[in-house]
Design an enzyme around this catalytic site. Structure first.
Site, PDB file in Angstrom:
ATOM      1  N   ILE A  11       0.820  -1.215   0.000  1.00  0.00           N
ATOM      2  CA  ILE A  11       0.000   0.000   0.000  1.00  0.00           C
ATOM      3  C   ILE A  11       0.851   1.261   0.000  1.00  0.00           C
ATOM      4  O   ILE A  11       0.375   2.341  -0.323  1.00  0.00           O
ATOM      5  CB  ILE A  11      -0.954  -0.006   1.221  1.00  0.00           C
ATOM      6  CG1 ILE A  11      -2.099   0.988   1.023  1.00  0.00           C
ATOM      7  CG2 ILE A  11      -0.198   0.277   2.513  1.00  0.00           C
ATOM      8  CD1 ILE A  11      -3.173   0.891   2.084  1.00  0.00           C
ATOM      9  N   SER A  12       2.118   1.141   0.331  1.00  0.00           N
ATOM     10  CA  SER A  12       2.995   2.303   0.489  1.00  0.00           C
ATOM     11  C   SER A  12       3.689   2.675  -0.815  1.00  0.00           C
ATOM     12  O   SER A  12       4.474   1.893  -1.354  1.00  0.00           O
ATOM     13  CB  SER A  12       4.065   2.017   1.547  1.00  0.00           C
ATOM     14  OG  SER A  12       5.070   3.010   1.518  1.00  0.00           O
ATOM     15  N   PRO A  13       3.457   3.899  -1.325  1.00  0.00           N
ATOM     16  CA  PRO A  13       4.187   4.320  -2.521  1.00  0.00           C
ATOM     17  C   PRO A  13       5.681   4.477  -2.255  1.00  0.00           C
ATOM     18  O   PRO A  13       6.501   4.276  -3.157  1.00  0.00           O
ATOM     19  CB  PRO A  13       3.543   5.668  -2.880  1.00  0.00           C
ATOM     20  CG  PRO A  13       2.956   6.165  -1.594  1.00  0.00           C
ATOM     21  CD  PRO A  13       2.528   4.943  -0.849  1.00  0.00           C
TER      22      PRO A  13
END
EC number: 5.99.1.4
Length: 217
Positions: A11-13
């Site tokens: 979920i983390s860019p």
């Protein structure tokens, strides 16, 4: 050879950006990387941290910033159609390809690209089916997204990360030291290069700095 544990949640860019930047930043060094999926939401909840998406102006800035960082570093990054989203299906899909809670770079990259390239819905059923097909050769016998094995590995990974002091992703652990974030990569490189700063008080001494805030009753 140094072994680096790379804690990530798809979920983390910033995890995607760090994944792409890591080989370049550490070029010329002898190291191995163990990619360890964890549930970012649980790490944030442990410290009552709403995360960037929980603060509206910070959410806008974060999305703007990561898109610019992708542009600046030449890394393809498009915001998915919805964000944040529930990353559990992706984490479990990745860990269905694992025996011990670690995944290889191919699996990590396949899932990260699924989220961060193309600007589509990460959890679209048809796309999830395509992702499963792309990882089919990596699956462990009898495991899939709904199996108990990946769920147990994710719980164990997240609990281990919490115990190690991981508070966000991406995070990198080597020799018991934690480096956090995309902007922590140069510091990681300096440590692996043997920078003498790490032998002084700069690392451990910060823990002794007293807080100027009153303790909550």
């Amino acid at each position: 050879m140094k072994r680096i544990t790379f804690y990530l949640d798809f979920i983390s860019p910033y995890a995607w950006l760090a994944f792409e930047r890591l080989p370049e930043v550490l070029e010329g060094l002898s190291y191995s990387v163990a990619y360890k999926p964890v549930l970012l939401g649980a790490l944030l909840a442990q410290h009552a941290n709403p995360g960037p998406a929980g603060i509206a102006p910070k959410r806008d800035w974060t999305y703007r910033h990561v898109t610019w960082l992708g542009h600046a570093h030449g890394i393809a990054l498009q915001m998915p159609a919805r964000h944040p989203f529930n990353p559990l299906p992706l984490l479990r899909q990745a860990l269905a390809c694992s025996d011990d809670g670690h995944i290889n770079r191919y699996v990590a990259g396949t899932v990260l690209r699924h989220v961060w390239q193309g600007g589509q819905d990460a959890l679209d059923p048809a796309r999830m089916a395509d992702l499963a097909a792309a990882l089919a050769e990596q699956l462990r016998p009898g495991q899939d997204i709904a199996s108990e094995g990946p769920k147990a590995l994710l719980r164990a990974n997240t609990e281990a990360a919490q115990a190690a002091g991981v508070f966000g992703v991406p995070a990198f652990e080597v020799d018991g030291k934690l480096f956090w974030g995309l902007d922590g990569l140069p510091m990681l490189r300096a440590y692996l290069d043997g920078d003498a700063w790490f032998d002084g008080p700069g690392w451990d001494g910060v823990s002794a700095v007293p807080s100027g805030l009153a303790a909550k009753g």
